[in-house]
Scaffold this motif. Structure first.
Motif, PDB file in Angstrom:
ATOM      1  N   GLU A 154      99.552  29.700  45.102  1.00  0.00           N
ATOM      2  CA  GLU A 154     100.058  30.269  46.353  1.00  0.00           C
ATOM      3  C   GLU A 154     100.702  29.165  47.160  1.00  0.00           C
ATOM      4  OE1 GLU A 154     101.474  32.357  48.195  1.00  0.00           O
ATOM      5  OE2 GLU A 154      99.821  33.774  48.490  1.00  0.00           O
TER       6      GLU A 154
ATOM      7  N   TYR B   8     102.336  30.996  53.262  1.00  0.00           N
ATOM      8  CA  TYR B   8     101.331  31.142  54.319  1.00  0.00           C
ATOM      9  C   TYR B   8     100.627  29.834  54.652  1.00  0.00           C
ATOM     10  CZ  TYR B   8     101.987  35.881  52.583  1.00  0.00           C
ATOM     11  OH  TYR B   8     102.539  37.044  52.151  1.00  0.00           O
TER      12      TYR B   8
ATOM     13  N   ARG C 298     105.836  32.918  46.828  1.00  0.00           N
ATOM     14  CA  ARG C 298     104.595  33.680  46.772  1.00  0.00           C
ATOM     15  C   ARG C 298     103.872  33.480  45.441  1.00  0.00           C
ATOM     16  NH1 ARG C 298     106.128  39.780  47.412  1.00  0.00           N
ATOM     17  NH2 ARG C 298     103.891  39.990  47.076  1.00  0.00           N
ATOM     18  N   GLU C 299     102.600  33.907  45.462  1.00  0.00           N
ATOM     19  CA  GLU C 299     101.710  33.680  44.317  1.00  0.00           C
ATOM     20  C   GLU C 299     102.290  34.269  43.043  1.00  0.00           C
ATOM     21  OE1 GLU C 299      97.786  34.793  45.422  1.00  0.00           O
ATOM     22  OE2 GLU C 299      97.057  34.669  43.370  1.00  0.00           O
ATOM     23  N   SER C 300     102.879  35.469  43.169  1.00  0.00           N
ATOM     24  CA  SER C 300     103.485  36.082  41.997  1.00  0.00           C
ATOM     25  C   SER C 300     104.985  35.822  41.989  1.00  0.00           C
ATOM     26  CB  SER C 300     103.216  37.586  42.007  1.00  0.00           C
ATOM     27  OG  SER C 300     103.660  38.137  43.230  1.00  0.00           O
TER      28      SER C 300
END
Lengths: 300, 381, 364
Positions: A161, A164, A141-143
């Motif tokens: 990112e 997804y 994930r992005e973070s």
């Protein structure tokens, strides 16, 4: 005296035969019950539900409407094709990644190291698929871990990112399926006599054509059974595509779930379920034909 | 060195950690001969063969085939081919494809491959087997196909790793003869390893007897049988009765040996060996060298009588095996069991256990070697 | 007379023995068990324990959601559970279609414990053929969860499509989203509930909007926890979600809170309904009357984050929650809540296709 004993012996034998048959029957009973109650009966029910059309409240008529809808509505058809293609790609990638690992485990590693390596392939499967998928989400994930690392290392400026999309979906699918490819491959490669490989070298073969002409033909039943299992599991996977696939990530099982659960449309859900069974069987059949394997070989 | 050597090993050593599997072995095999390496399991013969094939590199020393060093040459580049213990025929291919495998690797044209495959199948007397699957062949046919698969490549050396081990006795006897004939016809040098002395003796031009990583003796089968140069060879090649004793007196090429169990035996030496009085020796006598007579004379220990070694004993057991029948005779005085061959005339066909016999054999038929147990006795003392 | 009584008691004895044998096999607790099909947070362990202490009845809780509740009850013809808690708008359609519920005996319910307007509204919405099938329990709204510092400009669902927040918004691909967008686009889907053609027209417009908005969406969230994570980590700054989610996040980060959208938050009421094959109706009524007591209802509010239809429970509710509620719902917003009317049959099929097409559409 002797004739009497002979007679009773034959009688005894004759009497024994039906007893053995009853015993066999009793032994098979759980299997038969399982097959009938849990496999055949639900499918018959599914088929009947799929062949009716809802006219109004509790009013149904026999119809092929649900099947016709699948083929006429591009949305469903496209979803199925996408699911099938992605599953095939995932299967191929799993095979390409899994084969060297299996070869290494079966032929190169010995003793304790071998068990350890095999164990390491197994460990991810001690936790549920949901937890495994969340593991990937935390990483991608992005973070997440990888994004943070890339930023820390100065390779990228802002957060990235990686979740997804189809690539992350593919990673998840391959990861989830790996064991089911490695196990049949290791067991089939185990049965490959080392001297066949040595004979190949001795007769002038190099690594590539020994792989192609000796190792792979020998491993073919394992490859086929691994591919069938992985393909079917991937096609029927629900969690991974939903969680990792993101907003464009359509998966056919999701469609079936939606039809049953959110649309309350059991009729088309059943039809989709049946179509999934038939179409995936057809794909497996074509795959077996192309690789000149029989289903019987793969379960040897 | 006038004859060309197909294979030469120079002081080849192979160690695995502290264990030395092959210890300083040198050998020379002239072109077109059938050479066997005979030894018990674990003697290092398989390691040596795998070094020849290229699956293992020697720790030190050199291996030369047709006078070219093979060090660093991988198995697929060596002019040597191997027939594996379990044959290693490819079950995923038919007979013709198995044989063609090596030819294809040489980028040979299909027509030539077909011709060569047909030729070699003819040579091993299986001209119609090409389309068969491996599992359709009998044990002996597989054997021939495995050899054909290697021979079709016309190697300088054909290495055979106990390929007859898996066959039943009758077929094994048959294949021995067939292999020897085949080798004679094709003229390729065969290097054959086995633990079965009969295979080695029947087929080979020369045999090396290997023990604990070393060659004990290299020679013709007749040489090994009649003139063994070490106690190991005398005991390993063919059957032999064995006594342990100490030299009491020397007389030229003969000696009187006092047996540890009691009694004396007169013996000869192998040429080129010398002994001193008081030295421990092992004595070997082949069963067929012993002549037997029925006798009711009193039990006596082994002794020299009328220029022959003589011993009296009682038949313990009869081992009937047609022309190869034997009797186990027990020296009542010492308990030593002696194996004797029964004459093929059938003169003793009515012999029964419990009968008393007198055994005798020529002094020349007795061979003395430095005791194998000497070292151990030394440690014990 | 006397002899008749003796035979009767003999019969009873035989029945009793049979019952005991039966019980020995089917676990004695069964008679004293309430199988509850509900939402997470609606039956806190503490409440279940108090109920057991008071009545001796074990409550077996199964957590679920609207769709799964209906699917489960439909699969068993209304069996397997003794009490269910579907939303009020999802009862009558499912009842007409599948006959999975049993009418409520209102005389067994202490109606004085309910906020009467909410009780009457729920009764009206869940009446089929003159029988009432549901009474209210927990209510709440869905609207916008925003990081007010970064997405203060988002006033309504349609604002989620502002390019300024591209890749940083999220919503579910479920029917509340369709309804919410319809309202924020100035249409009234509830009014069109009875008119399939009109409803279809509205949904077509919503579909076009959602497809054009797709590029803005980070991901369609599935579980509530997944969304909370997305907002907490800052990956998402504006989302369509439940009020409680926003209030929970507000506790960690004062910038994040629940905001009622300009077109009105969507109000839902979860009810109590009896599955048709309920095996312990008495226990079900006992449970309803028990949890509607103000002090118990307050415990549930503390756990679930949402208020209940229990009269006077406000007095026991936490001040913090009350403050958050008042901040999110000024007077006019409270009046502007759009309560879901009963969903007529057939609409779910229209909605389903719209959702499928949105999901399948390319986001670029």
């Amino acid at each position: 005296m002797s004739s009497v004993s002979t007679l009773s012996a034959t009688e005894g034998q004759e009497r024994k035969i039906p007893i053995i048959k009853l015993g066999t029957f009793l032994l098979m009973l759980p299997l038969l019950l399982w097959l009938f109650l849990l496999i055949i009966l639900p499918h018959v029910d599914l088929l009947m539900v799929s062949l009716r059309e809802k006219l109004g409240y509790r009013e149904y008529a026999f119809s092929f409407q649900n099947y016709i809808e699948f083929f006429t509505e591009p949305l469903y058809w496209n979803t199925f094709v996408r699911t099938a293609v992605m599953s095939i790609i995932a299967t191929v990638i799993t095979l390409i990644v899994g084969f060297p690992i299996s070869y290494y485990i079966a032929k190169v590693m010995k003793g304790k190291k071998r068990s350890l390596l095999f164990m390491m392939c197994l460990i991810p499967f001690w936790v549920s698929e949901l937890v495994r998928t969340f593991g990937w989400m935390i990483l991608l994930r992005e973070s997440g871990v990888i994004s943070s690392f890339l930023q820390w290392a100065g390779i990228v400026d802002g957060p990235v990112e990686m979740l997804y999309n189809d690539a992350s979906l593919m990673v998840g699918l391959v990861y989830t399926s790996m064991l089911f490819m490695v196990v049949p491959l290791v067991s089939v490669l185990d049965t490959l006599d080392d001297s066949l490989i040595e004979a190949g070298y001795d007769l002038g073969g190099n690594t590539f054509n020994i792989l192609r002409e000796i190792v792979i033909p020998h491993a073919m039943p394992g490859i086929a059974s691994g591919c069938i299992v992985v393909f079917m599991l991937t096609l029927g996977n629900y969690l991974t595509p939903t969680l990792l696939g993101g907003k464009d990530g359509l998966w056919f099982t999701e469609q079936i779930y939606n039809q049953f659960i959110t649309r309350f449309n059991w009729e088309s859900g059943s039809a989709f379920g049946f179509l999934l069974l038939i179409l995936s069987s057809a794909i497996v059949f074509v795959g077996l034909k192309l690789s000149r394997q029989t289903l019987a070989d793969t379960v040897k | 060195m006038s004859t060309q050597l197909d294979l030469e090993c120079r002081q080849v050593v192979k160690s695995f950690g502290k264990f030395t599997a092959v210890d300083n072995v040198s050998l020379e095999i002239p072109q077109g001969s059938f050479f066997s390496i005979l030894g018990p399991s674990g003697c290092g013969k398989t390691t040596l063969l795998r070094m020849l094939a290229g699956f293992i590199e020697p720790t030190t020393g050199d291996i030369r085939i047709k006078d070219k060093s093979m060090l660093g040459v991988p198995p697929n580049k060596r002019p040597a081919n191997m027939v594996f213990q379990h044959l290693a025929l490819f079950p995923m291919m038919n007979v013709a494809e198995n044989i063609a495998y090596g030819l294809k690797r040489r980028k040979m044209g299909q027509a030539e491959i077909d011709r060569k495959v047909a030729d070699v199948l003819e040579r091993v007397s299986l001209p119609d087997a090409g389309a068969k699957r491996i599992e359709q062949l009998s044990g002996g046919q597989r054997q021939r196909i495995a050899i054909a698969r290697s021979l079709v490549l016309e190697p300088a050396l054909l290495l055979l790793d106990e390929p007859l081990g898996a066959l039943d006795l009758k077929l094994r006897e048959h294949m021995k003869v067939e292999l020897k004939q085949l080798q004679h016809e094709v003229g390729t040098t065969f290097v054959y390893i086995t633990h079965d002395q009969s295979e080695a003796l029947v087929m080979s031009d020369n045999v090396a007897v290997m023990n604990e990583g070393r060659f004990e003796q290299v020679g013709t089968p007749q040489d090994l049988y009649y003139n063994p140069s070490t106690a190991f060879v005398a005991g390993f090649v063919g059957d032999a009765n064995r006594w342990e004793g100490r030299i009491e007196a020397l007389d030229g090429a003969q000696a009187m040996v006092a047996l540890d169990e009691g009694g004396v035996i007169a013996t000869s030496f192998a040429p080129g060996t010398s002994f001193a009085v008081g030295e421990n020796v092992d004595l070997f006598v082949r069963p067929e060298a012993i002549v037997i007579e029925r006798s009711k004379a009193a039990q006596e220990k082994a002794r020299l009588s009328g220029g022959k070694n003589t011993l009296s004993g009682v038949v313990q057991n009869l081992l009937f095996d047609g022309a190869n029948s034997r009797a186990l005779v027990r020296d009542q005085a010492t308990g030593h069991e002696v194996m004797v061959s029964l004459p093929q005339t059938g003169a003793f066909s009515d012999l029964k256990p419990g009968e008393a016999l007198v055994l005798s054999w020529d002094v020349e038929k007795t061979r003395a070697f430095k005791a194998m147990k000497a070292a151990r006795q030394g440690i014990a003392a | 007379m006397k002899s008749a009584k003796t035979t009767l008691s003999l019969k009873k004895a035989i029945l009793g023995v049979t019952a005991i044998v039966g019980l020995a096999f089917s676990a004695q607790a069964q008679a004293e068990e309430l199988r509850l099909l509900t939402w997470g947070g609606y039956a806190p362990d503490a409440v279940v324990e108090q109920f057991k202490a008071e009545t001796g009845i074990d409550v077996k809780v199964t957590k679920s959601n609207n769709e799964e509740m209906i699917a489960k009850l439909r699969a068993t013809g209304g069996g397997g559970f003794d009490l269910a808690q579907p939303s009020q708008d999802r009862i009558s359609g499912a009842q007409i279609e599948n006959r999975i519920y049993k009418p409520m005996d209102l005389s067994k319910i202490d109606s004085s414990q309910f906020i009467s307007s909410m009780l009457e509204a729920t009764k009206a919405n869940t009446t089929v053929d003159g029988e009432v099938y549901g009474v209210p329990h927990v209510w709440g709204t869905s609207g916008l969860v925003l990081d007010t510092k970064k997405a203060g400009d988002v006033k309504d669902y349609a604002d989620l499509c502002n390019e300024a927040h591209a890749g940083k918004v999220s919503y579910r691909l479920k029917r509340p989203t369709l309804i919410g967008f319809a309202f924020s686009m100035g249409m009234d889907p509830f009014e069109a509930y009875g008119d399939t053609a009109k409803y279809q027209e509205i949904m077509d417009k919503v579909e076009a909007k959602l497809i054009s908005c797709k590029a803005n969406v980070k991901t369609y969230w599935e579980g509530g926890d997944a969304l909370l994570n997305l907002v907490r980590s800052g990956e998402v700054v504006a989302a369509m979600a439940w009020d409680t989610g926003g209030w929970k996040l507000n506790g960690d980060n004062p910038d994040v809170t629940f905001v009622a959208p300009a077109s009105g938050a969507l109000g839902w009421i979860d009810t109590f309904a009896l599955p048709r094959k309920t095996e312990n109706e008495e226990a079900a009524y006992k449970w309803i009357n028990f949890v509607m007591r103000p002090e118990i209802a307050a415990q549930i509010t503390a756990e679930a984050g949402n208020f209940t239809a229990s009269k006077g429970a406000d007095a026991f509710a936490e001040d913090k929650l009350k403050a958050q509620f008042q901040a999110s719902f000024p007077e006019q917003d409270l009046n502007n809540i759009k309560w879901y009317p009963t969903v007529p049959a057939g609409l779910e099929t229209i909605e389903g296709k719209v959702l499928d097409r949105v999901k399948a559409a390319s986001s670029n």
